[in-house]
Design an enzyme around this catalytic site. Sequence first.
Site, PDB file in Angstrom:
ATOM      1  N   SER A  74     -40.683 -73.201  40.396  1.00 42.28           N
ATOM      2  CA  SER A  74     -40.804 -71.808  39.970  1.00 42.28           C
ATOM      3  C   SER A  74     -41.381 -71.740  38.549  1.00 42.28           C
ATOM      4  CB  SER A  74     -39.456 -71.094  40.094  1.00 42.28           C
ATOM      5  OG  SER A  74     -39.607 -69.697  39.920  1.00 42.28           O
ATOM      6  N   HIS A 123     -39.113 -64.287  43.981  1.00 43.06           N
ATOM      7  CA  HIS A 123     -39.963 -64.859  45.035  1.00 43.06           C
ATOM      8  C   HIS A 123     -39.884 -64.052  46.329  1.00 43.06           C
ATOM      9  CE1 HIS A 123     -41.081 -68.161  42.503  1.00 43.06           C
ATOM     10  NE2 HIS A 123     -39.820 -68.349  42.199  1.00 43.06           N
TER      11      HIS A 123
END
Length: 311
Positions: free
Chosen positions: A102, A206
């Site tokens: 991430s 996400h």
Amino acid sequence: MEDETVANVLAVLCPGQGSQQPGMLHAWMKVADNLDLDGGGLIDTWSAAADLDLTDLGTYADADTIRKTEYAQPLIVATSLLSWHCYQAATGARPGLVAGHSIGEVAALAVAGIISDTDAVKLAAIRGGAMARAVHQAPGSAMAAVVGGQIEPVASELRARGLTPANINAPGQVVAAGTSDAIAALRADPPRGTRVLPLEVAGAFHTDMMASATQAVAATVDTIRLGHPRCPVVSNADGAPLRDAREALARIPTQITNSVRWDLCQTTIAALATHAVELAPARVLSGLAKRAMKTLTVRALKPAQLEKEIS
């Protein structure tokens, strides 16, 4: 890269949000001083780029403060990069492959030489701020870890329940994201053979709920000057080892709404690397690596341990 599978190839792993700990940057600034690195100067430069006092956040701020997305992301990237400079100075290590989970993918771009350290910290600050605003614009979202089960059946059931498999980390570990109500229902009725653990995050990262954050990040990406890659960057999107700097950077905005496929990243790393080091704040990725990539020697980089080695 065929010969790299039998060479001494170091995979550098850059951790993501949730790995932060109070005082973590200060500890690495002390290591930098012992190595005659200008850690304070680097942090001052990065603080100016992020428009944040990273020294204060990384020294005095409590856990609740640095849990905030707008602070956590630039602080993690700054800590990872400072620990990398310390590790390089102490060992002479060179990256053969780099991957980040991430927000860690932004740090990975800097380790690979695709963007500068300063641009990485600035980009992390803009990303964190934009994602924090997206959470406020779409309240009532959450994330939870689904532990146990196989990836595809769990991911399919999550989608059927209106949830997103936001982080597919490894067999037996999929992170679900969506509305708070849907996460509560998942906790009350987990998929067969699993248990569901709530995560202390601000919102459903996400997922499409973060769509409003992509514009600010894309605008910043367009201003960044590209460097020449030192090594491939393993993409969160599909585990591909990217050698094209422009493509690797261009994936950062869409990464915000896409699932993190860390399972595929680990498959690539295991095929191409012989050993790995997780940069600070090291904890989660090295643990996953030891379970999923048993052929690799894996190190979690800790300030006290490195200080002992150089003393």
